[in-house]
Design an enzyme around this catalytic site. Structure first.
Site, PDB file in Angstrom:
ATOM      1  N   ARG A 137       0.820  -1.222   0.000  1.00  0.00           N
ATOM      2  CA  ARG A 137       0.000   0.000   0.000  1.00  0.00           C
ATOM      3  C   ARG A 137       0.849   1.265   0.000  1.00  0.00           C
ATOM      4  O   ARG A 137       0.449   2.284  -0.568  1.00  0.00           O
ATOM      5  CB  ARG A 137      -0.928  -0.007   1.210  1.00  0.00           C
ATOM      6  CG  ARG A 137      -2.045  -0.999   1.007  1.00  0.00           C
ATOM      7  CD  ARG A 137      -2.921  -1.111   2.215  1.00  0.00           C
ATOM      8  NE  ARG A 137      -4.108  -1.876   1.876  1.00  0.00           N
ATOM      9  CZ  ARG A 137      -4.972  -2.341   2.769  1.00  0.00           C
ATOM     10  NH1 ARG A 137      -4.802  -2.087   4.044  1.00  0.00           N
ATOM     11  NH2 ARG A 137      -6.020  -3.016   2.383  1.00  0.00           N
ATOM     12  N   LYS A 197     -19.483 -17.514  -0.224  1.00  0.00           N
ATOM     13  CA  LYS A 197     -20.931 -17.333  -0.069  1.00  0.00           C
ATOM     14  C   LYS A 197     -21.595 -16.556  -1.196  1.00  0.00           C
ATOM     15  O   LYS A 197     -21.074 -15.552  -1.660  1.00  0.00           O
ATOM     16  CB  LYS A 197     -21.198 -16.573   1.237  1.00  0.00           C
ATOM     17  CG  LYS A 197     -20.889 -17.400   2.460  1.00  0.00           C
ATOM     18  CD  LYS A 197     -21.253 -16.624   3.689  1.00  0.00           C
ATOM     19  CE  LYS A 197     -21.151 -17.501   4.928  1.00  0.00           C
ATOM     20  NZ  LYS A 197     -21.313 -16.708   6.143  1.00  0.00           N
ATOM     21  N   GLY A 213     -10.560  -8.621  -1.897  1.00  0.00           N
ATOM     22  CA  GLY A 213     -10.218  -9.558  -0.831  1.00  0.00           C
ATOM     23  C   GLY A 213      -9.366 -10.748  -1.222  1.00  0.00           C
ATOM     24  O   GLY A 213      -8.218 -10.614  -1.628  1.00  0.00           O
ATOM     25  N   GLY A 268     -13.623  -3.974   0.116  1.00  0.00           N
ATOM     26  CA  GLY A 268     -15.010  -3.499   0.231  1.00  0.00           C
ATOM     27  C   GLY A 268     -15.339  -2.462  -0.828  1.00  0.00           C
ATOM     28  O   GLY A 268     -16.429  -2.466  -1.411  1.00  0.00           O
TER      29      GLY A 268
END
Ligand code: AMP
Length: 395
Positions: free
Chosen positions: A35, A197, A353, A376
């Site tokens: 980062r 999921k 992610g 996100g």
């Protein structure tokens, strides 16, 4: 879209929101400095123009001013990466910050203490934002990872720079890469969604059905679709309450002319463990006591052929439990296919992610066109939302 390339920073102090929320070990050594590296081009451009740089970021989830979350710990590494001795202000607002900012000379870099030592950062407090705004002449947002948060430093502060705000290089690249997928993707466009999921990706699937020609649904998510269609999935992960929705998604896809590809076979295991016994099963007939943990050989071949005919590819989520070595093969095979397609001119974006962790772990990061820095933020963009941090600059 105004970026740092549109501004000459000579004689100006740039207040930059960066994402220096880096992982630290117990001795406060940075274990992954990606980062900081990613923010370097923006910082260097401003310094080379003859400007000064004031960096602000959060680190972790402190409750008040907790020393272990101090950005002081990373000053050395930031200095090393940027190649300039970075100064540090022990508070991000108030007298300490204002004095350090006003004494800062052109060509110098100042890092402010963790923004989240103040609750006002996350609550998006206007007065706190105004205090931050006093520190610089131009506001630059270069933090994609927090662009989906309406926090003081990511969004609210922008209103105090009505004429003097812009995107940094990194954030601009993220926006352009997403645009290449969602708006300007050369056809055929393929989205690959994997991971555990369905529920965490429903809105993404629904939004991208309008933009893609092919959709691969892989990983744990696929079992909800298989069961809904009447297959036997043994003990594989499944969200029973999402079966109706899975069928509805397939119907929507058909109506929109999207070709959906679901695994046809799996590597099934008799336990969720790297040492489990395994067998290759048809996806529709996994025996009880066995669970699908990775894409099988026929699925890998099928996905490879779809990847190789696609001109634009978005990849979010692994095809199996890649954290366990014996179930990483499907994800690695997919990474190889995408790397090959990219070499042949396909635009490929990996984001959100765990797929980012996977491409880094298996060495694909520089073999795809773009690896997103936001988890996100990436998912919310794919859901079709305009992120508050981006909107605040465009306004
Ligand atoms: P997500 O955060 O939704 O992208 O999910 C990523 C996680 O999904 C990873 O930790 C994988 O281990 C997990 N995953 C992928 N495939 C499977 C599977 N077949 N069974 C259980 N977990 C899986």
């Amino acid at each position: 879209m105004k970026t740092i390339q549109d501004i000459n920073f000579e004689g100006k102090k740039a207040l930059i929101r960066v994402d220096f929320n880096v992982p630290l070990d117990d001795d406060f050594n940075i274990t992954d400095a990606t980062r900081i590296q990613a923010a370097k081009p923006t910082i260097i451009k401003i310094l080379e123009d003859g400007g000064a740089v004031i960096l602000m970021s959060h680190l972790g989830r402190p409750k008040g001013a907790e020393e272990k979350f101090s950005l002081q710990h990373i000053v050395g590494k930031v200095s090393e990466i940027i190649g300039v001795e970075v100064k540090f202000a022990a508070n991000c607002v108030g007298e300490i910050a204002e004095k350090a900012a006003s004494e800062l000379q052109m060509g110098e870099v100042l890092l402010l203490e963790n923004l989240r030592f103040h609750d006002e950062e996350k609550s998006g407090d206007v007065e706190f934002s105004k205090q931050l705004s006093k520190l610089g002449d131009v506001y630059v947002n270069d933090a994609f990872g927090t662009a989906h948060r309406a926090h003081a430093s990511t969004t609210v502060v922008a209103q105090f720079f009505p004429q003097n705000k812009c995107f940094g290089n990194l954030l601009a690249q993220e926006i352009l890469s997403l645009k290449k997928i969602l708006e300007e993707g050369e056809k055929p466009v393929l989205a690959i969604l994997g991971g555990a999921k369905v529920s965490s990706k429903i809105t993404v699937i629904e939004n991208i059905l309008d933009k893609v020609d092919h959709l691969i649904i892989g990983g744990g998510m696929s079992f909800t679709f298989i069961k809904a269609q009447g297959g036997s999935i043994g003990d594989s992960i499944c969200e029973d309450d999402k079966q109706e929705l899975a069928l509805d998604i397939l119907k929507q896809a058909e109506a929109k002319g999207v070709q959906v590809h679901i695994p046809v076979d799996v590597i099934a295991a008799d336990a969720f463990s790297n040492d489990a016994n395994t067998q290759i099963c048809d996806i529709n007939s996994i025996p009880d006591g066995w669970q699908g943990l990775d894409a099988g050989p026929k699925s890998r071949e099928l996905f490879n052929s779809v990847v190789l005919v696609s001109k634009t590819i978005l990849w979010n989520g692994p095809l199996g439990v890649f954290e366990l070595e014996n179930f990483a093969g499907g994800t690695i095979a997919l990474g190889n296919s995408i790397a090959e397609a990219t070499k042949n001119g396909t635009f490929s974006l990996v984001g959100g992610g765990d797929s980012v962790a996977a491409v880094k772990q298996f060495g694909f990061a520089d073999k795809v066109s773009y690896v997103s820095t936001g988890g996100g933020a990436m998912l919310e963009s794919l859901e079709g939302k305009t992120l508050p941090g981006i909107e605040a600059i465009l306004k």
